[in-house]
Enzyme design. Structure first.
Site, mmCIF file in Angstrom:
data_model
loop_
_atom_site.group_PDB
_atom_site.id
_atom_site.type_symbol
_atom_site.label_atom_id
_atom_site.label_comp_id
_atom_site.label_asym_id
_atom_site.label_seq_id
_atom_site.Cartn_x
_atom_site.Cartn_y
_atom_site.Cartn_z
ATOM 1 C CG ASN A 156 -28.453 35.601 -57.011
ATOM 2 O OD1 ASN A 156 -28.363 36.074 -55.890
ATOM 3 N ND2 ASN A 156 -29.085 34.459 -57.263
ATOM 4 C CB SER A 233 -23.580 27.515 -53.220
ATOM 5 O OG SER A 233 -22.548 27.624 -52.268
ATOM 6 C CB THR A 234 -26.588 23.402 -51.462
ATOM 7 O OG1 THR A 234 -27.853 23.890 -51.934
ATOM 8 C CG2 THR A 234 -26.843 22.263 -50.508
ATOM 9 C CD GLU A 254 -34.657 31.429 -48.216
ATOM 10 O OE1 GLU A 254 -34.860 30.636 -49.158
ATOM 11 O OE2 GLU A 254 -35.517 31.737 -47.384
ATOM 12 C CB CYS A 287 -32.128 30.937 -55.990
ATOM 13 S SG CYS A 287 -33.268 32.196 -55.437
ATOM 14 C CD GLU A 458 -34.254 35.325 -46.611
ATOM 15 O OE1 GLU A 458 -34.069 35.253 -47.836
ATOM 16 O OE2 GLU A 458 -33.444 35.848 -45.822
HETATM 17 P P1 NAD Z 1 -21.654 31.129 -52.329
HETATM 18 O O1 NAD Z 1 -22.249 30.204 -51.352
HETATM 19 O O2 NAD Z 1 -20.328 30.843 -52.883
HETATM 20 O O3 NAD Z 1 -21.543 32.623 -51.738
HETATM 21 C C1 NAD Z 1 -22.591 33.289 -51.104
HETATM 22 C C2 NAD Z 1 -22.026 34.120 -49.955
HETATM 23 O O4 NAD Z 1 -21.386 33.281 -49.015
HETATM 24 C C3 NAD Z 1 -20.966 35.142 -50.393
HETATM 25 O O5 NAD Z 1 -21.125 36.327 -49.630
HETATM 26 C C4 NAD Z 1 -19.675 34.442 -50.029
HETATM 27 O O6 NAD Z 1 -18.607 35.328 -49.802
HETATM 28 C C5 NAD Z 1 -20.077 33.747 -48.740
HETATM 29 N N1 NAD Z 1 -19.236 32.602 -48.374
HETATM 30 C C6 NAD Z 1 -18.512 31.792 -49.200
HETATM 31 N N2 NAD Z 1 -17.844 30.851 -48.458
HETATM 32 C C7 NAD Z 1 -18.165 31.075 -47.157
HETATM 33 C C8 NAD Z 1 -17.827 30.431 -45.924
HETATM 34 N N3 NAD Z 1 -17.016 29.380 -45.862
HETATM 35 N N4 NAD Z 1 -18.361 30.914 -44.784
HETATM 36 C C9 NAD Z 1 -19.208 31.965 -44.800
HETATM 37 N N5 NAD Z 1 -19.551 32.632 -45.932
HETATM 38 C C10 NAD Z 1 -19.054 32.184 -47.095
HETATM 39 O O7 NAD Z 1 -22.782 31.256 -53.400
HETATM 40 P P2 NAD Z 1 -22.670 31.636 -54.908
HETATM 41 O O8 NAD Z 1 -22.502 30.411 -55.717
HETATM 42 O O9 NAD Z 1 -21.706 32.758 -55.076
HETATM 43 O O10 NAD Z 1 -24.155 32.231 -55.023
HETATM 44 C C11 NAD Z 1 -25.134 31.747 -55.844
HETATM 45 C C12 NAD Z 1 -25.965 30.674 -55.157
HETATM 46 O O11 NAD Z 1 -26.950 31.300 -54.348
HETATM 47 C C13 NAD Z 1 -26.707 29.810 -56.141
HETATM 48 O O12 NAD Z 1 -26.593 28.452 -55.764
HETATM 49 C C14 NAD Z 1 -28.158 30.278 -55.990
HETATM 50 O O13 NAD Z 1 -29.096 29.289 -56.318
HETATM 51 C C15 NAD Z 1 -28.190 30.643 -54.538
HETATM 52 N N6 NAD Z 1 -29.282 31.580 -54.224
HETATM 53 C C16 NAD Z 1 -30.327 31.138 -53.459
HETATM 54 C C17 NAD Z 1 -31.383 31.994 -53.164
HETATM 55 C C18 NAD Z 1 -32.548 31.547 -52.322
HETATM 56 O O14 NAD Z 1 -33.285 32.400 -51.850
HETATM 57 N N7 NAD Z 1 -32.743 30.264 -52.093
HETATM 58 C C19 NAD Z 1 -31.369 33.301 -53.651
HETATM 59 C C20 NAD Z 1 -30.277 33.720 -54.436
HETATM 60 C C21 NAD Z 1 -29.229 32.837 -54.692
#
Ligand code: NAD
Length: 478
Positions: A156, A233-234, A254, A287, A458
């Site tokens: 994002n 994601s969580t 995060e 997020c 962060e």
């Molecule tokens: P996601 O968890 O699917 O992916 C994020 C990253 O993790 C990607 O690079 C992905 O390739 C990697 N990933 C996926 N599976 C993995 C695994 N098993 N092991 C290691 N890495 C893995 O997240 P998403 O849904 O694509 O991203 C959006 C999410 O991020 C939303 O929930 C949003 O709220 C959150 N977000 C949080 C913040 C914050 O600062 N708290 C900031 C931006 C986005």
């Protein structure tokens, strides 16, 4: 980068060189604004992650580890300058892969440069202490880097969130392997190249795009990686934490949010109802997005009317058009996810006030565009995840609803009563709170979540602690 075939192929960037993935696998990258393929990107394998970690480890024990703090600061400032020189190229790469308006991408690239400068400036402040101790000798502390850090970033805010992790990690003297998100690796790969031009030695920054469950999982499990810093994601954060448990890797997370904006009857209504971009910015893929407005019942009807009118006025369009405020969602996967939630909201009986699907004009047919969508009369417990406006009758009830999710990332409180603002600030379980504003992120302030929104902070000097260990030393006087 290689130009074989029709689409440009962007490769892994390991030890200062562009290399194909060991198994030669790659994926197309799709522009969400029009469905066209913009590039092909190599998918890193576990073997590639291992090569990248070894390169990072060698750089840590070699040129980077030996570099004086002042020279590290110069290198980070040079990187910021390189980012600024290439702002148009980087912004276009970001817009074509994420779908965000070009004006936003330009702002985010410029902001990323500031993050590197900020952490360059903090390097001289990394000091230990001399400690008065109850023994015959002297107590000293040192703050030491960790070694190789794995940085896993989402799609994002690709260049911004990478900067939040990479700048403090490098400032503290660590080296890194970066795993960008599947849809948005281009600015990270280009940043790796610019770092070499900026005088950062080969191997300090390695970029391995690829699939999360393959490259991301291999990085999280790699025994030579000392820390994983993850944003996403969580559910993925939980999987990464488990992978890090085996060898007690440091981990900071995060994660997701479902952040409330609490509007009391004494608030500046125009300002509060005008804060629509607190949810629609980045096409709702932020997020910290305030996706739940909790509004005191006496002003509920007026607030909904104003908020819906302001939502309808948001300009959705081609991200390359100068007056576009929101572009498409980042992928068709995202579009289907959002649409599923909207259908669920309607089925659960929430009142759909505006939006709820793809805009009808022909120009939106091929991209993953979605109208700004507002639900009213939402009851706590409904599972919809769009913009919801929920009534409340008392301060206690507002706090109860605000805290009624597993998340705790951000919150806003709208009131003219300072005492109430402070009471609610202390009672809301969230890491980042704004009063009479929806601004969440300040470079100089710690950023992170309570509860299932994450672990660690962060930004600010606090981020330097996340990439270092404290060493205590006793020197005997006997
Ligand atoms: P996601 O968890 O699917 O992916 C994020 C990253 O993790 C990607 O690079 C992905 O390739 C990697 N990933 C996926 N599976 C993995 C695994 N098993 N092991 C290691 N890495 C893995 O997240 P998403 O849904 O694509 O991203 C959006 C999410 O991020 C939303 O929930 C949003 O709220 C959150 N977000 C949080 C913040 C914050 O600062 N708290 C900031 C931006 C986005």
């Amino acid at each position: 980068m290689s130009t074989s075939g029709t689409a440009l192929t962007h490769q892994l960037f390991i030890n200062g060189c562009s290399v194909p993935s060991s198994d030669l696998s790659s994926s197309p990258l799709i522009n969400p604004a029009n469905g066209e393929t913009i590039a092909t990107v190599s998918n890193g394998s576990a073997e590639d992650i291992d090569s990248a970690v070894k390169a990072a480890d060698a750089a840590y024990r070699g040129a980077w580890g030996a570099m004086k703090p002042g020279d590290r600061a110069t290198a980070l400032r040079n990187l910021a300058a390189k980012i600024r020189e290439n702002v148009e190229e980087l912004a276009l790469l970001e817009t074509k892969s994420v779908g965000k308006p070009l004006s936003s991408s330009r702002g985010e690239v410029g902001y990323a440069a500031k993050v590197y400068e900020y952490y360059a400036g903090l390097i001289p402040s990394v000091c230990g202490q001399t400690v008065p101790i109850s023994a015959n000798g002297t107590g000293l502390t040192f703050r030491e880097p960790l070694g190789v850090c794995g940085l896993i970033v989402p799609w994002n805010f690709p260049i911004v969130i990478l900067a939040w992790k990479l700048a403090p990690a490098l400032a503290m003297g660590n080296t890194v392997v970066v795993k960008p998100a599947e849809w948005t690796p281009l600015t990270a790969i280009r940043l790796g190249e610019l770092a070499i031009e900026a005088g950062i030695p080969a191997g300090v920054i390695n970029i391995v795009p690829g699939l999360g469950p393959v490259a991301g999982a291999a990085l999280s499990a790699h025994p030579q990686v000392r820390k994983i810093s993850f944003t996403g994601s969580t559910a993925t954060g939980s999987a990464i934490m488990k992978a890090c448990a085996d060898d007690i890797k440091r981990v900071s997370l995060e994660l997701g949010g479902k952040s409330p904006s609490i509007v009391f009857a004494d608030a500046d209504l125009e300002k509060a109802a005008g804060s629509v971009m607190s949810i629609y910015d980045n096409t709702g893929q932020d997020c910290c997005g305030r996706s739940r407005y909790l509004v005191e019942r006496s002003i509920y009807a007026e607030f909904v009317e104003r908020f819906v009118a302001n939502s309808r006025a948001v300009k959705i369009g081609d991200p390359l058009d100068a007056d576009t405020e929101i572009g498409p969602l980042a992928s068709t996967i995202q579009w289907n996810r959002v649409d599923g939630y909207v259908k669920q909201g309607v089925a659960e009986g929430a009142q759909l006030c505006t939006g709820g699907g793809r805009p009808t004009a022909e120009q939106f047919a091929a991209g993953s565009y979605y109208e700004p969508t507002v639900f009213a009369n939402v009851k706590p417990g409904m599972t919809i995840a769009q913009m919801e406006i929920i009534p409340f009758d008392s301060e206690t009830e507002a706090v109860e609803i605000a805290n009624g999710t597993p998340y705790g990332l951000a919150a806003s409180i709208w009131t003219r009563d300072v005492a109430r603002a402070l009471r609610v600030v202390r009672a809301v379980e969230a890491g980042v709170i704004s009063v009479n504003s929806s601004s969440s992120v300040h470079l100089e302030m710690p950023f992170g979540g309570f509860k299932q929104s994450g672990i660690g902070r962060e930004l600010s000097p606090a981020a330097m602690e996340q990439y270092s260990e404290v060493k205590s030393v006793f020197i005997s006087a006997e």
